[in-house]
Write a protein that holds these residues in place. Sequence first.
Motif, PDB file in Angstrom:
ATOM      1  N   LEU A  84       1.076   9.470  -5.187  1.00 46.65           N
ATOM      2  CA  LEU A  84       1.058  10.732  -4.457  1.00 46.65           C
ATOM      3  C   LEU A  84       2.435  11.356  -4.233  1.00 46.65           C
ATOM      4  N   GLY A  85       3.477  10.613  -4.486  1.00 46.49           N
ATOM      5  CA  GLY A  85       4.817  11.127  -4.204  1.00 46.49           C
ATOM      6  C   GLY A  85       5.246  10.770  -2.792  1.00 46.49           C
ATOM      7  N   ASP A  86       5.903  11.679  -2.116  1.00 41.96           N
ATOM      8  CA  ASP A  86       6.411  11.427  -0.766  1.00 41.96           C
ATOM      9  C   ASP A  86       5.263  11.444   0.242  1.00 41.96           C
ATOM     10  N   VAL A  87       4.983  10.290   0.846  1.00 43.96           N
ATOM     11  CA  VAL A  87       3.895  10.170   1.820  1.00 43.96           C
ATOM     12  C   VAL A  87       4.429   9.539   3.105  1.00 43.96           C
TER      13      VAL A  87
ATOM     14  N   ALA B 118       0.839  -1.205   0.000  1.00 43.11           N
ATOM     15  CA  ALA B 118       0.000   0.000   0.000  1.00 43.11           C
ATOM     16  C   ALA B 118       0.867   1.247   0.000  1.00 43.11           C
ATOM     17  N   HIS B 119       1.953   1.213   0.752  1.00 39.22           N
ATOM     18  CA  HIS B 119       2.862   2.360   0.771  1.00 39.22           C
ATOM     19  C   HIS B 119       3.515   2.550  -0.600  1.00 39.22           C
TER      20      HIS B 119
ATOM     21  N   GLU C 111      -7.029  10.759   2.525  1.00 41.98           N
ATOM     22  CA  GLU C 111      -7.951  11.879   2.300  1.00 41.98           C
ATOM     23  C   GLU C 111      -7.781  12.479   0.908  1.00 41.98           C
ATOM     24  N   GLU C 112      -7.867  11.644  -0.092  1.00 44.47           N
ATOM     25  CA  GLU C 112      -7.746  12.052  -1.487  1.00 44.47           C
ATOM     26  C   GLU C 112      -9.099  11.885  -2.176  1.00 44.47           C
TER      27      GLU C 112
ATOM     28  N   ARG D 224       0.808   5.907   7.417  1.00 41.05           N
ATOM     29  CA  ARG D 224      -0.566   5.882   6.902  1.00 41.05           C
ATOM     30  C   ARG D 224      -0.890   4.550   6.241  1.00 41.05           C
ATOM     31  N   ALA D 225       0.107   3.924   5.627  1.00 43.23           N
ATOM     32  CA  ALA D 225      -0.112   2.637   4.967  1.00 43.23           C
ATOM     33  C   ALA D 225      -0.436   1.540   5.976  1.00 43.23           C
TER      34      ALA D 225
END
Length: 119
Positions: A34-37, A26-27, A83-84, A41-42
């Motif tokens: 999304l780029g750098d996340v 997921a990450h 939150e996308e 959160r994953a």
Amino acid sequence: MLLQTVTPVSVLGTTVLLALFLSLTAHVAARNVLGDVDPRRALYVGPLPAVISVVGNAFELPAALILLAALLVDGTMFWWSYEEPRRVVAGITLIHAVVTTLLAGVLILVSVLLASMPG
């Protein structure tokens, strides 16, 4: 034939390892879109689809139903965690399914190769 015993520890271990694997993929999927996340959160995304998979297989539900339920929950967890907009979440979920399938295939083939080593 090898007789295997299912214990609560083996079910819990399988669920935890699957949840960690799904969180890792997921990450990778979220980072791809999304780029750098934040990698934490994953960790919210992986556990529920893992539980659905293990419980669905324990009750011998049809694979298509398990897959559909896991994908719906996967998308919902991406939406909640990152939150996308829904269109972006749908893309992340699709990429997550592809990355998970490819990485699982590679790991399975590596394990088959290692199991067939001579000596």
